[in-house]
Design a protein around this motif. Structure first.
Motif, short mmCIF file in Angstrom:
data_model
loop_
_atom_site.label_atom_id
_atom_site.label_comp_id
_atom_site.label_asym_id
_atom_site.label_seq_id
_atom_site.Cartn_x
_atom_site.Cartn_y
_atom_site.Cartn_z
N LEU A 8 0.81 -1.22 0.00
CA LEU A 8 0.00 0.00 0.00
C LEU A 8 0.85 1.27 0.00
CD1 LEU A 8 -2.72 -1.09 2.59
CD2 LEU A 8 -3.01 -0.86 0.10
N GLY A 9 2.15 1.13 0.23
CA GLY A 9 3.03 2.30 0.27
C GLY A 9 2.85 3.14 1.52
N VAL A 10 2.37 2.53 2.60
CA VAL A 10 2.04 3.24 3.83
C VAL A 10 3.20 4.09 4.36
CG1 VAL A 10 1.48 2.91 6.29
CG2 VAL A 10 0.23 1.63 4.53
N ARG A 11 4.40 3.58 4.30
CA ARG A 11 5.55 4.31 4.87
C ARG A 11 5.92 5.54 4.04
NH1 ARG A 11 6.02 1.68 9.54
NH2 ARG A 11 6.13 -0.58 9.47
N ASN A 12 5.31 5.69 2.87
CA ASN A 12 5.53 6.89 2.05
C ASN A 12 4.40 7.91 2.21
OD1 ASN A 12 7.95 5.92 0.89
ND2 ASN A 12 6.76 4.64 -0.50
N TRP A 13 3.35 7.55 2.94
CA TRP A 13 2.24 8.48 3.17
C TRP A 13 2.71 9.61 4.08
CZ3 TRP A 13 -2.21 4.60 4.77
CH2 TRP A 13 -2.54 3.80 3.68
N PRO A 14 2.02 10.74 4.04
CA PRO A 14 2.37 11.83 4.98
C PRO A 14 2.19 11.36 6.42
CG PRO A 14 0.65 12.52 3.42
CD PRO A 14 0.88 11.06 3.20
N LYS A 15 2.84 12.11 7.33
CA LYS A 15 2.72 11.81 8.75
C LYS A 15 2.00 12.95 9.47
CE LYS A 15 6.12 9.82 11.00
NZ LYS A 15 7.46 9.59 11.55
#
Length: 137
Positions: free
Chosen positions: A63-70
Motif C-alpha cells: 500500500l506504500g504506507v511508509r511513504n504516506w504523509p505523517k
C-alpha cells in the motif's frame, strides 16, 4: 474441595504448538503457538471503524504506507469529522475514538491499521501522543 489434578506449568513451552497423534496421521498440531498468535493480524469493525492489529509488513509495503504523509499530536481531546475516507497506520500512541451518538469508544494504538469512513463525526481522546501515517481518499 480438593484438587482434581495439578500441572507443572514450568514444563509447558508456550512457543511451540501442541502435537497430538491420530490413527491416520502421525502428528497434527492442535493450534498455533502463542508466539504465532501474537504475530497474527486480526481485523475487526467496531462502530463503523475498521481496525487491523499487527498488519503484515508486506501489506504496508504494498500500500506504500511508509511513504504516506505523517501527522502527530500530543495527548488531547478534540472533535473531528471525516470529509473523506481516512486510512492510517499508527506508529506511536493510544487513542479512544467516540463516534457521535455513541457513548462507546473504539481504542486504537501503535501498530493498528485503521480506516475511518467518509462522513463520520467523532471525538478523539488521545491518551498517549500519536504519530501516524495517513491517506485520505
Amino acid at each position: 474441595m480438593g484438587c482434581i489434578g495439578l500441572i507443572n506449568l514450568t514444563s509447558i513451552n508456550i512457543n511451540r504448538p501442541v502435537l497430538t497423534k491420530s490413527a491416520n496421521k502421525p502428528y497434527i498440531t492442535r493450534g498455533p503457538s502463542m508466539a504465532a498468535i501474537r504475530a497474527e493480524s486480526t481485523a475487526t469493525e467496531n462502530l463503523g471503524i475498521f481496525i487491523e492489529k499487527n498488519p503484515p509488513e508486506s501489506k504496508l509495503t504494498q500500500l506504500g504506507v511508509r511513504n504516506w504523509p505523517k501527522w502527530g499530536c500530543p495527548p488531547s481531546k478534540f472533535p473531528w469529522t471525516y470529509d473523506a475516507t481516512e486510512t492510517c497506520f499508527l506508529l506511536e500512541g493510544k487513542v479512544k475514538v467516540y463516534p457521535d451518538g455513541s457513548d462507546e469508544g473504539v481504542e486504537i494504538e501503535a501498530g493498528d491499521f485503521v480506516v475511518f469512513p467518509k462522513g463520520m463525526s467523532c471525538t478523539w481522546d488521545v491518551s498517549v501522543a500519536v504519530d501516524k501515517h495517513y491517506k485520505f481518499e
